[in-house]
Design an enzyme around this catalytic site. Structure first.
Site, short mmCIF file in Angstrom:
data_model
loop_
_atom_site.label_atom_id
_atom_site.label_comp_id
_atom_site.label_asym_id
_atom_site.label_seq_id
_atom_site.Cartn_x
_atom_site.Cartn_y
_atom_site.Cartn_z
N ARG A 128 48.19 -38.98 -1.79
CA ARG A 128 49.73 -38.78 -1.55
C ARG A 128 49.87 -37.94 -0.34
O ARG A 128 50.73 -37.10 -0.24
CB ARG A 128 50.19 -37.94 -2.87
CG ARG A 128 50.32 -38.50 -4.06
CD ARG A 128 51.09 -39.72 -4.05
NE ARG A 128 51.33 -40.46 -5.58
CZ ARG A 128 50.20 -41.23 -6.05
NH1 ARG A 128 49.28 -41.87 -5.35
NH2 ARG A 128 50.68 -41.69 -7.29
N SER B 64 56.32 -38.81 -10.25
CA SER B 64 55.40 -37.74 -10.70
C SER B 64 55.97 -36.61 -9.64
O SER B 64 55.86 -36.70 -8.33
CB SER B 64 53.96 -37.96 -10.05
OG SER B 64 53.40 -38.81 -10.90
N GLU C 255 54.44 -32.85 -5.45
CA GLU C 255 54.22 -33.98 -4.52
C GLU C 255 55.75 -34.44 -3.99
O GLU C 255 55.81 -34.99 -2.88
CB GLU C 255 53.87 -35.32 -5.61
CG GLU C 255 53.63 -36.39 -4.69
CD GLU C 255 53.75 -37.70 -5.79
OE1 GLU C 255 54.63 -38.55 -5.40
OE2 GLU C 255 52.81 -37.99 -6.40
N1 EPU Z 1 48.80 -37.33 -19.89
C1 EPU Z 1 49.01 -36.35 -20.90
N2 EPU Z 1 50.22 -36.00 -20.94
C2 EPU Z 1 51.42 -36.47 -20.31
C3 EPU Z 1 50.88 -37.21 -19.21
C4 EPU Z 1 49.58 -37.74 -19.09
O1 EPU Z 1 48.10 -36.08 -21.69
O2 EPU Z 1 52.46 -36.21 -20.49
C5 EPU Z 1 47.39 -37.54 -19.57
C6 EPU Z 1 46.95 -38.67 -20.49
O3 EPU Z 1 45.55 -38.43 -21.20
C7 EPU Z 1 46.62 -40.14 -19.56
C8 EPU Z 1 46.25 -39.02 -18.21
O4 EPU Z 1 47.21 -38.04 -18.33
O5 EPU Z 1 45.72 -40.70 -19.79
C9 EPU Z 1 46.89 -39.65 -17.02
O6 EPU Z 1 48.39 -39.98 -17.14
P1 EPU Z 1 48.84 -41.36 -16.31
O7 EPU Z 1 48.00 -42.89 -16.67
O8 EPU Z 1 50.40 -41.36 -16.80
O9 EPU Z 1 48.78 -41.11 -14.77
P2 EPU Z 1 49.09 -39.52 -14.09
O10 EPU Z 1 47.67 -39.18 -13.76
O11 EPU Z 1 49.80 -38.84 -14.89
C10 EPU Z 1 49.20 -41.06 -11.71
C11 EPU Z 1 50.30 -41.11 -10.58
C12 EPU Z 1 51.32 -42.07 -10.90
C13 EPU Z 1 50.74 -43.39 -11.30
C14 EPU Z 1 49.83 -43.22 -12.33
C15 EPU Z 1 49.09 -44.32 -12.60
C16 EPU Z 1 49.78 -38.96 -9.53
C17 EPU Z 1 50.87 -37.61 -9.06
N3 EPU Z 1 50.68 -39.58 -10.33
O12 EPU Z 1 49.97 -40.25 -12.76
O13 EPU Z 1 52.04 -42.00 -9.71
O14 EPU Z 1 51.67 -44.23 -11.54
O15 EPU Z 1 48.87 -42.09 -12.17
O16 EPU Z 1 48.27 -44.78 -11.70
O17 EPU Z 1 48.91 -39.25 -8.99
C18 EPU Z 1 54.12 -41.10 -8.58
O18 EPU Z 1 53.23 -40.57 -7.92
O19 EPU Z 1 55.28 -40.83 -8.65
C19 EPU Z 1 53.46 -41.78 -9.75
C20 EPU Z 1 54.15 -41.95 -10.86
#
Ligand code: EPU
Length: 340
Positions: free
Chosen positions: A166, A240, A336
């Site tokens: 990012r 995010s 971010e």
């Molecule tokens: N999780 C929780 N609680 C929550 C949210 C997430 O426990 O409320 C845990 C879950 O275990 C889940 C893990 O976090 O398995 C990962 O969650 P998720 O797959 O939703 O991905 P993320 O790491 O929260 C990132 C990106 C997103 C992108 C997703 C999918 C960043 C900052 N965010 O989110 O990007 O869509 O992965 O690849 O890296 C964005 O940048 O605006 C964005 C939406």
């Protein structure tokens, strides 16, 4: 033709958080000629300038006392190909998801995992957008940007953009010095499917997909995003709000003794990326609201504006979250979203 300058112009519909602030001056540019005109215009020589794309990664905390330039340069074109690749040039004002759809329709592979990311093409390299195991940099060839100080179009190759998680040079060293006008992508003739992201694999299975295709991956990504990310046209948000923090293996191991369920993914450099959504949820924030500002009930990494929250309220909420995550886990979350 003279450029259309609007004064005290509301930005409410131009930022996906739906924050009601105004710009002292507002101009939409659709081509290089207009860009040149804006930067030559004596009225704006001294005023601060903010370049806006889809407004999907900004939080406005006050009115903008300067010129806001909305980049609306349109056009998508196949500019070259070799044995293995198509090179597609997209102008900055195109909607990102429409570019992804265009590539899928033409069978140009590489952007399918990045389906449905809000925002415009011009903003995509700013923060090296990413999702479901892919980042913009994986399909990036070069970009063109207007050098604001010296008034000419400059090309940047992948190395020069200094892409990170990012991150890019345009968010750091060169912040506010360039207006990105186009991005050229290097897409594959033979798809290189990436379905390693757990949720994606599961979704494809649930959809009963027998023959994998870029179109099927795109549909699965859209289904996952629609199921847990709020649609900005219904609930104001900027995806995010925080980055997933990186910690050393030893830090993670220490944390694991107290929090055995902590979610972390190993990186190539041996460090671990923690799921910030999990950390925030553990601090009790998921689904909480303070006035109209809130933490999304399905994804704690996303802050939302339920109606008329002010930017400063969302910023305050983010500060409270940063503080409580730090107190509980000793980890400093970084935003971010760009704050203005
Ligand atoms: N999780 C929780 N609680 C929550 C949210 C997430 O426990 O409320 C845990 C879950 O275990 C889940 C893990 O976090 O398995 C990962 O969650 P998720 O797959 O939703 O991905 P993320 O790491 O929260 C990132 C990106 C997103 C992108 C997703 C999918 C960043 C900052 N965010 O989110 O990007 O869509 O992965 O690849 O890296 C964005 O940048 O605006 C964005 C939406």
């Amino acid at each position: 033709m003279a450029i259309n300058v609007r004064e005290d112009y509301s930005l409410k519909n131009l930022n996906t958080f739906g924050i009601d602030v105004s710009a002292r001056y507002f101009i939409e540019v659709s081509n290089l000629y207009e860009i040149n005109q804006v930067f030559e215009d004596s009225r704006f020589l001294k005023c601060s300038k903010l370049i806006l794309g889809g407004g999907s990664n900004v939080l406005f905390t006050k009115n903008v006392d300067g010129l806001v330039i909305k980049n609306a340069i349109k056009g998508i074109e196949l500019v070259d190909e070799d044995e293995e690749h198509y090179f597609v040039k997209a102008n900055a004002g195109e909607v990102w998801h429409q570019l992804v759809m265009y590539c899928i329709e033409h069978n140009y592979a590489g952007l399918e995992n990045l389906s449905l990311i809000p925002g415009c093409v011009g903003a995509s390299p700013m923060q090296n957008i990413g999702a479901y195991g892919m980042e913009l940099k994986d399909s990036f060839k070069e970009l063109e940007a207007w050098n604001i100080k010296d008034k000419f179009i400059q090309k940047f190759n992948k190395d020069e953009c200094k892409f990170g998680y990012r991150e890019s040079v345009f968010k750091r060293e060169l912040r506010d010095q360039y207006l990105i006008t186009s991005v050229t992508l290097k897409l594959n003739k033979k798809p290189n499917y990436n379905i390693n992201y757990g949720a994606l694999e599961k979704e494809l299975e649930a959809m009963g997909i027998q023959d994998l295709s870029i179109s099927a991956i795109s549909k699965a990504v859209c289904a996952i995003r629609n199921s847990k990310l709020p649609n900005p046209s219904e609930i104001g948000n900027a995806g995010s709000f925080f980055k997933n923090p990186e910690v050393k293996r030893s830090n993670l191991e220490d944390m694991k003794t107290e929090f055995p369920n902590i979610v972390g993914y190993e990186l190539e450099n041996g460090n671990f990326k923690l799921a910030a959504g999990w950390l925030i949820e553990q601090c009790g924030w998921k689904g909480k609201t303070i006035g109209d500002a809130g933490v999304h009930k399905l994804q704690a990494l996303v802050l939302v504006n339920y109606a008329n929250a002010r930017g400063s309220e969302l910023l305050d909420l983010s500060n409270q979250i940063i503080k409580s995550v730090n107190t509980k886990f000793g980890v400093e979350l970084e935003r971010e979203v760009n704050i203005y």
